[in-house]
Design a protein around this motif. Structure first.
Motif, mmCIF file in Angstrom:
data_model
loop_
_atom_site.group_PDB
_atom_site.id
_atom_site.type_symbol
_atom_site.label_atom_id
_atom_site.label_comp_id
_atom_site.label_asym_id
_atom_site.label_seq_id
_atom_site.Cartn_x
_atom_site.Cartn_y
_atom_site.Cartn_z
ATOM 1 N N GLU A 120 1.047 -1.121 -0.014
ATOM 2 C CA GLU A 120 -0.174 -0.317 -0.078
ATOM 3 C C GLU A 120 1.160 1.472 -0.103
ATOM 4 O OE1 GLU A 120 -2.514 -0.325 3.469
ATOM 5 O OE2 GLU A 120 -3.966 -1.821 2.276
ATOM 6 N N SER A 121 2.212 1.623 0.461
ATOM 7 C CA SER A 121 3.015 2.629 0.992
ATOM 8 C C SER A 121 3.424 2.702 -0.479
ATOM 9 C CB SER A 121 4.295 1.738 2.006
ATOM 10 O OG SER A 121 4.990 3.197 1.727
ATOM 11 N N ALA A 122 3.724 1.482 -1.388
ATOM 12 C CA ALA A 122 4.347 1.869 -2.411
ATOM 13 C C ALA A 122 3.089 2.161 -3.776
ATOM 14 C CB ALA A 122 4.975 0.341 -3.156
ATOM 15 N N LEU A 123 2.537 1.481 -3.693
ATOM 16 C CA LEU A 123 1.085 2.043 -4.622
ATOM 17 C C LEU A 123 0.916 3.217 -4.219
ATOM 18 C CD1 LEU A 123 -0.418 0.818 -7.366
ATOM 19 C CD2 LEU A 123 -1.634 0.419 -5.260
ATOM 20 N N GLN A 124 0.919 4.266 -2.856
ATOM 21 C CA GLN A 124 0.542 5.040 -3.057
ATOM 22 C C GLN A 124 0.997 6.066 -3.289
ATOM 23 O OE1 GLN A 124 -3.026 5.982 -0.943
ATOM 24 N NE2 GLN A 124 -1.344 8.161 -2.564
ATOM 25 N N LYS A 125 2.504 5.529 -2.856
ATOM 26 C CA LYS A 125 3.658 6.583 -3.413
ATOM 27 C C LYS A 125 3.316 6.518 -5.496
ATOM 28 C CE LYS A 125 8.990 7.133 -3.757
ATOM 29 N NZ LYS A 125 10.448 6.797 -3.256
ATOM 30 N N HIS A 126 3.080 6.063 -5.959
ATOM 31 C CA HIS A 126 3.440 6.197 -7.609
ATOM 32 C C HIS A 126 2.272 6.324 -7.406
ATOM 33 C CE1 HIS A 126 3.038 4.154 -11.635
ATOM 34 N NE2 HIS A 126 1.977 3.779 -11.043
ATOM 35 N N LEU A 127 0.672 6.136 -7.272
ATOM 36 C CA LEU A 127 -0.066 7.142 -7.416
ATOM 37 C C LEU A 127 0.069 8.715 -7.554
ATOM 38 C CD1 LEU A 127 -3.251 7.029 -8.113
ATOM 39 C CD2 LEU A 127 -4.006 6.611 -5.957
ATOM 40 N N ASN A 128 1.051 9.289 -6.002
ATOM 41 C CA ASN A 128 0.989 10.434 -6.125
ATOM 42 C C ASN A 128 1.734 11.238 -7.268
ATOM 43 O OD1 ASN A 128 -0.665 10.244 -3.372
ATOM 44 N ND2 ASN A 128 1.060 10.036 -2.134
ATOM 45 N N SER A 129 2.415 9.948 -7.283
ATOM 46 C CA SER A 129 3.970 10.420 -8.806
ATOM 47 C C SER A 129 2.388 10.686 -9.780
ATOM 48 C CB SER A 129 4.267 9.667 -8.742
ATOM 49 O OG SER A 129 4.883 8.766 -8.880
ATOM 50 N N THR A 130 2.219 9.424 -10.193
ATOM 51 C CA THR A 130 1.623 9.547 -11.116
ATOM 52 C C THR A 130 0.112 10.820 -11.372
ATOM 53 O OG1 THR A 130 1.807 6.795 -11.354
ATOM 54 C CG2 THR A 130 -0.459 8.234 -12.237
ATOM 55 N N LYS A 131 -0.714 11.011 -9.537
ATOM 56 C CA LYS A 131 -1.510 12.480 -10.482
ATOM 57 C C LYS A 131 -0.593 13.735 -10.280
ATOM 58 C CE LYS A 131 -4.636 10.334 -6.065
ATOM 59 N NZ LYS A 131 -5.206 10.499 -5.603
ATOM 60 N N ALA A 132 0.465 13.541 -9.473
ATOM 61 C CA ALA A 132 1.616 14.797 -9.930
ATOM 62 C C ALA A 132 2.136 15.309 -11.021
ATOM 63 C CB ALA A 132 2.955 15.265 -9.260
ATOM 64 N N TRP A 133 2.098 14.332 -12.254
ATOM 65 C CA TRP A 133 2.312 13.795 -13.877
ATOM 66 C C TRP A 133 1.318 14.407 -14.725
ATOM 67 C CZ3 TRP A 133 0.563 11.993 -18.117
ATOM 68 C CH2 TRP A 133 0.943 11.485 -19.315
ATOM 69 N N VAL A 134 0.023 13.487 -13.946
ATOM 70 C CA VAL A 134 -1.096 14.092 -14.569
ATOM 71 C C VAL A 134 -1.607 15.851 -14.529
ATOM 72 C CG1 VAL A 134 -3.302 13.988 -14.548
ATOM 73 C CG2 VAL A 134 -2.339 12.336 -14.461
ATOM 74 N N THR A 135 -1.555 16.512 -13.768
ATOM 75 C CA THR A 135 -1.350 17.939 -13.477
ATOM 76 C C THR A 135 -0.426 18.850 -14.285
ATOM 77 O OG1 THR A 135 -2.286 17.363 -11.001
ATOM 78 C CG2 THR A 135 -1.143 19.780 -11.812
ATOM 79 N N LYS A 136 0.406 18.103 -14.490
ATOM 80 C CA LYS A 136 1.945 18.966 -15.610
ATOM 81 C C LYS A 136 1.315 17.848 -16.898
ATOM 82 C CE LYS A 136 5.776 17.924 -12.223
ATOM 83 N NZ LYS A 136 7.577 16.795 -12.337
ATOM 84 N N ALA A 137 1.028 17.274 -17.056
ATOM 85 C CA ALA A 137 0.421 17.767 -18.418
ATOM 86 C C ALA A 137 -0.689 17.864 -19.043
ATOM 87 C CB ALA A 137 0.482 15.089 -18.257
#
Length: 732
Positions: A244-261
């Protein structure tokens, strides 16, 4: 396991199977039908003297009634549709009974026997069928044993713990036995004849598989050497903190990327690629990855009471040395934890001698040692089969003796037949007596003997200055053996059958063979060389540093006096910690000390000539040891070279690279540093193509391929540690 997880895994696994097979769900299963696991079929064998469990699935809250003979039990399916009943244990009986299960529908299983159930697992030598064994036609024709039953679990890796597998039971007959596990069948046949009870074989095996896929997650926990595997499993398991910790970290970085995209899209600017899904979260799915075969092929069975398990596996793990002992502990204790019926017996087969290519003979010997060490796990024992090997075939077809020896272990330990000598002789103690070693054995059953009436072979001993292990003369004295050698006096350590091709003749009184073993403290190889004290180190090179420019780690050539002999010590250690070393000395072939090291173009060293009074000492038998060898030969040059035997070396090929090659242009070319024993047609050591670094050619003894001098082997990267020492004997 919770009811929720039990139901979830069953449904998900069934969905995966059905969609992959036909692309849609089967129309045969009607909602509300009571259902049994796919291995509850006609002709099944149930374990005697243990409560009988019957389980399956139904409509939530559906009443399920189970009858076996006069015994019956009822229950309600839970909210997930799981149900299980336990009926009284029954004694072994050849009289068939029926199992009747009634819910919204009715199921009836016939010809059910009560007897002894054994799980048969491992890789191809367990999966090996009766029809491929020796005397197959005769064995099949005689297989009229209707009280022996067999079921084969389908080869199914799974990322999650499955609850069901389709595995119908078959009655042993000439029409069916050919497909049975041979090791299991021949064990079952002996047990059936001795005990006169039905025998059930649960064959869950798959050729070419490692031990890790068969092991449940709980098995890896708490074993220090396997924590990397345990952590990796936990990381991939949904619901764990790590996942869950690793998935949450990936989810956060993906959300940040979506904002940048979105911003990049609005402003017509570039953006880096999206974060990649972490490989550490990807589930294990293949047959080679940890837990997958346990999940798909063992977990569905764990509610089924069994007498014990037999295991024949290891070829796929044989390079691991003592690490395999820890993996056996993980497997055995993991299975016992999941079955929850105590430390049931676990009997396994030591893999047979086999020619594993260029691999050092000690690699397999160390693995045999690791297998033998697994017998320290309670209620386990090992079958030795070095007397029935086929050195060119990794699948010895004589499974009759394998099955008999497994059966004898069970008869001795589990069925009260204590008069059956089931264990191979094992070393009990070692004693030094002057220039001899005395070995005492247990599990002999009388006096030791040999299969051919000759003296015991494959014994080696080593002394403080014996130049490595030396063949020992072995004399049998009852249950003891006395070892000696004039070349290793006084001896400090010994080893037996310490080679992948060892088929020793030593037997116990009952004929059971003795496994490879070693004892005593082995001195460092360099300390065993009788003449080593006469030499001084000139050059030392870590062969991991090979390259276009040779920079010695030690270079003392300017301080060396005159010398009359030259020596080379080469040591190669592979990733499993197996070390092979050779020391070779000879009369000096030059008085220029700058030309006795690696013959680079800068040294202008080129030698293709005989050398006098060559002595060879080796750490194993891949090189012929000897002193005052008259046909020593060296080939040192920086050039390219071809296989033509222009030097007319007796016995050289002329077409394959060996001890008679011919240097050519360019001078700063492939490069060759080889010492040979022409009389033995043998390469003592070779260091070729050093400019290629990790792709250089390194070898001790003959390469088993076309080119015995290791040309084009490109194998330097196989060795974790590798070293060259160049020495001279100063003139006194």
């Amino acid at each position: 396991m919770s009811h929720h997880r039990f139901r979830f895994h069953r449904v998900l696994f069934a969905a995966v199977l059905l969609f992959s097979a036909v692309g849609s769900f089967s129309p045969g299963l009607v909602r509300g039908d009571v259902k049994l696991p796919g291995f509850f079929t006609d002709h099944m064998v149930l374990q005697q003297a243990k409560p009988i469990r019957v389980w399956g699935w139904a409509e939530p809250s559906e009443k399920v009634h189970v009858t076996i003979g006069d015994d019956q039990a009822s229950t309600l399916a839970d909210e997930e549709g799981n149900w299980l009943v336990e009926l009284p244990s029954r004694p072994a009986s050849a009289d068939p009974v029926e199992i009747k299960v009634v819910g919204n529908n009715e199921l009836q299983l016939t010809d059910i026997l009560i007897g002894e159930v054994w799980l048969c697992s491992g890789q191809s030598n367990m999966e090996w069928r009766v029809l491929s064994s020796v005397n197959a036609d005769e064995e099949i024709a005689a297989a009229n044993f209707p009280q022996i039953r067999h079921m084969k679990v389908p080869r199914t890796p799974s990322p999650i713990a499955a609850d069901d597998v389709p595995a119908p039971w078959q009655v042993c007959s000439p029409e069916t036995v050919g497909q049975f596990t041979a090791a299991g069948y021949f064990m079952a046949r002996r047990l059936h004849k001795e005990l006169n009870v039905p025998i059930g074989l649960v064959n869950s095996s798959w050729g070419g598989t490692r031990i890790e896929p068969w092991t449940p997650p709980v098995g890896f926990e708490g074993i220090e050497e396997l924590q990397d595997i345990s952590v990796s499993i936990t990381q991939r398991t949904p619901g764990t903190d790590a996942f869950e910790s690793a998935l949450q970290k990936h989810l956060n970085s993906t959300k940040a990327w979506v904002t940048k995209a979105e911003q990049a899209l609005a402003t017509d600017t570039y953006i880096e690629p999206a974060p990649e899904y972490p490989s550490s979260l990807t589930p294990f799915t293949t047959r080679s990855q940890p837990t997958t075969l346990y999940n798909g092929m063992i977990h569905p069975l764990i509610q089924m009471p069994i007498r014990g398990a037999i295991w024949y596996q290891g070829e796929a793990n044989h390079r691991e040395g003592m690490l395999y002992t820890a993996k056996m502990q993980a497997l055995i204790e993991g299975w016992r934890t999941k079955w929850n019926q105590g430390p049931f017996p676990f009997y396994f087969v030591q893999i047979a001698p086999y020619q594993y290519g260029d691999e050092a003979g000690s690699v397999l010997a160390k693995f045999w040692e690791a297998q033998a060490a697994a017998q320290s796990i309670p209620n386990t024992a090992m079958v030795v089969i070095n007397d029935i090997a086929t050195l060119s075939n990794i699948h010895p077809p004589n499974k009759q003796d394998v099955g008999k020896r497994l059966a004898d272990l069970a008869l001795h330990h589990d069925y009260g037949k204590t008069n059956v000598i089931a264990h191979s002789p094992e070393l009990e103690s070692m004693q030094t007596e002057g220039n001899q070693l005395r070995l005492r054995f247990k599990h002999v059953g009388g006096d030791l003997k040999t299969s051919d009436g000759k003296s015991p072979n494959w014994f080696e001993i080593i002394g403080p200055q014996s130049g490595g292990f030396q063949p020992a003369t072995a004399k049998i004295e009852g249950n003891e053996i006395v070892l000696s050698s004039p070349n290793a006096a006084p001896p400090v350590a010994m080893r037996f059958a310490w080679d992948k091709l060892a088929e020793p003749n030593l037997r116990g009184a009952t004929g059971l063979p003795v496994s490879a073993f070693r004892a005593g403290k082995v001195p460092e190889f360099a300390q065993t060389i009788p003449e080593a004290d006469d030499y001084e180190l000139v050059y030392e090179l870590d062969l991991n540093k090979l390259g276009a420019s040779i920079q010695y780690d030690v270079d003392r050539h300017e301080a060396m006096p005159q010398f009359d002999r030259v020596a080379y010590l080469v040591s190669l250690e592979d990733a499993s910690g197996n070390v092979k070393s050779v020391f070779v000395s000879m009369d000096a072939f030059t008085d220029d000390i700058t030309k006795i090291g690696i013959p680079t173009a800068g040294t202008k060293a080129t030698f293709q000539q005989p050398v006098e009074s060559m002595n060879v000492y080796a750490s194993d038998n891949s090189v012929t040891a000897g002193t005052e060898i008259k046909e020593g030969w060296i080939e040192f040059w920086p050039n390219n070279y071809g296989p033509a035997n222009d030097a007319k070396v007796p016995g050289a090929s002329g077409t394959a690279y060996d001890f008679g090659d011919s240097p050519g242009p360019p001078i700063n070319g492939y490069g060759c540093m080889q010492v040979h024993n022409v009389g033995a047609r043998e390469t003592v050591f070779a260091i070729n193509s050093w400019k290629r670094g990790r792709d250089a050619d390194l070898g001790i003894g003959n390469h088993s391929g076309e080119h015995t001098d290791w040309t084009f082997a490109t194998n330097a990267s196989q060795y974790e540690q590798k070293k060259l020492q160049v020495l001279v004997r100063p003139v006194k």
